[in-house]
Motif scaffolding. Sequence first.
Motif, short mmCIF file in Angstrom:
data_model
loop_
_atom_site.label_atom_id
_atom_site.label_comp_id
_atom_site.label_asym_id
_atom_site.label_seq_id
_atom_site.Cartn_x
_atom_site.Cartn_y
_atom_site.Cartn_z
N GLY A 106 24.94 16.86 -9.81
CA GLY A 106 24.50 15.13 -9.39
C GLY A 106 23.04 15.34 -8.77
O GLY A 106 21.95 15.48 -9.56
N SER A 107 22.95 14.96 -7.65
CA SER A 107 21.74 14.89 -7.02
C SER A 107 21.15 16.29 -6.29
O SER A 107 22.01 16.92 -5.86
CB SER A 107 21.75 13.77 -5.84
OG SER A 107 20.53 13.79 -4.98
N PRO A 108 19.66 16.38 -6.43
CA PRO A 108 19.40 17.75 -5.82
C PRO A 108 19.47 17.72 -4.21
O PRO A 108 19.28 18.46 -3.42
CB PRO A 108 17.87 17.71 -6.11
CG PRO A 108 17.68 16.55 -7.12
CD PRO A 108 18.79 15.71 -7.12
N SER A 109 19.80 16.46 -3.63
CA SER A 109 20.18 16.41 -2.12
C SER A 109 21.49 16.96 -1.76
O SER A 109 21.83 17.38 -0.56
CB SER A 109 19.75 14.75 -1.78
OG SER A 109 20.81 14.16 -2.13
N GLN A 126 22.10 27.92 -15.98
CA GLN A 126 21.25 27.15 -15.32
C GLN A 126 21.75 25.75 -14.62
O GLN A 126 22.28 24.87 -15.55
CB GLN A 126 20.04 26.81 -16.08
CG GLN A 126 18.93 25.97 -15.63
CD GLN A 126 18.13 27.18 -14.52
OE1 GLN A 126 17.89 27.98 -14.70
NE2 GLN A 126 17.81 26.52 -13.58
N VAL A 127 21.44 25.82 -13.35
CA VAL A 127 21.92 24.31 -12.85
C VAL A 127 20.96 23.32 -13.32
O VAL A 127 19.71 23.71 -12.99
CB VAL A 127 21.89 24.67 -11.20
CG1 VAL A 127 22.45 23.22 -10.68
CG2 VAL A 127 23.02 25.62 -10.84
N VAL A 128 21.44 22.30 -13.63
CA VAL A 128 20.64 21.25 -14.23
C VAL A 128 21.08 20.13 -13.21
O VAL A 128 22.17 19.50 -13.32
CB VAL A 128 20.77 20.99 -15.79
CG1 VAL A 128 19.89 19.80 -16.07
CG2 VAL A 128 20.36 22.38 -16.57
N PHE A 129 20.23 19.09 -12.57
CA PHE A 129 20.42 17.90 -11.90
C PHE A 129 20.35 16.72 -12.85
O PHE A 129 19.46 16.82 -13.20
CB PHE A 129 19.61 17.92 -10.59
CG PHE A 129 19.90 19.20 -9.84
CD1 PHE A 129 20.87 18.93 -8.73
CD2 PHE A 129 19.12 20.23 -9.88
CE1 PHE A 129 21.13 20.16 -7.97
CE2 PHE A 129 19.13 21.39 -8.82
CZ PHE A 129 20.34 21.37 -7.98
N THR A 152 30.69 21.25 -15.36
CA THR A 152 29.84 20.43 -14.31
C THR A 152 30.56 20.73 -13.16
O THR A 152 31.74 21.17 -12.72
CB THR A 152 30.56 18.90 -14.57
OG1 THR A 152 29.34 18.17 -13.77
CG2 THR A 152 31.69 18.43 -14.35
N TYR A 153 29.66 20.49 -11.99
CA TYR A 153 30.18 20.43 -10.78
C TYR A 153 30.82 19.16 -10.52
O TYR A 153 30.23 18.27 -10.76
CB TYR A 153 28.86 20.65 -9.95
CG TYR A 153 28.93 19.96 -8.18
CD1 TYR A 153 29.16 21.21 -7.12
CD2 TYR A 153 28.91 18.83 -7.85
CE1 TYR A 153 29.25 20.51 -5.76
CE2 TYR A 153 28.80 18.36 -6.81
CZ TYR A 153 29.19 19.05 -5.65
OH TYR A 153 29.17 18.69 -4.46
#
Length: 261
Positions: A106-109, A126-129, A152-153
């Motif tokens: 979701g969010s990089p935060s 690859q993790v994609v935000f 997905t996470y």
Amino acid sequence: MEHELGYRVDTVQVDEVPAWDALSQGRGGRDPGGLGPPRAGAALRPATRRPSRDAGPLGVSGHIGWWVPKYFADAHPDVLDWKNLNKYAAQLRTPESGGKGQLLDGSPSYVTHDKALVKNLNLDYQVVFAGSEAAQITQIKQFAKDRKPFLTYWYEPQWLFNEVPMVEVKLPAYSEACGTKGEKDPDSVDCAYPTSELKKYLNAGFSRKGGDAASFLKKFRWTKKDQNEVAQLMAEDKLSAEDAAERWVKRHPDVWKKWVA
């Protein structure tokens, strides 16, 4: 509580730390447990010196993990074991994932272990935000509409499961040793996220002397399905919290009447 027990009730949204302060000072009666981004797998923990009382389980356990759509899992059951994920990397590739399979976050935060897991488990991903939870939901819905595979996470309880059935990919089992190691060095994490039982906490004085109101809150307990139903009414049907609650109450008297008995 208002209609059945005759109380006036004010609801207040407060961040976690101020909520515990208010609870300890008697300015708040109840604090529901909570889990979800950005606190990856962290349970809501009261400081031991604060005068709060455990009021029992909410009835829901919170869990973060990796998920694929049910239609993809039904067609490829072995994808549900992380050891087979590389087998499906090509099918899960997107223009954003740089030639590797995509793990959608979701969010990089958000504080997640996903990059460490991909590296430490030697996964060709690859993790994609997406940029935000709302954007992630939009992307998941689009994948589902097009019947495309995705990884997905995500976390539960969450209303999106009502619209897009998903199945969890089993990562290496969580252990306290892995969790402790991860707290010291987040880049070393190589196991699944923990599952946390969500609980209710009451101010100590209110817990002892709160009468029917405290009794109600201690009895209040519902399921993941119940919570997702209300959340979906708010998120998708755009009902206010009060209207969503009212609709749920009308549908489930067999559940809530036990709380006021």
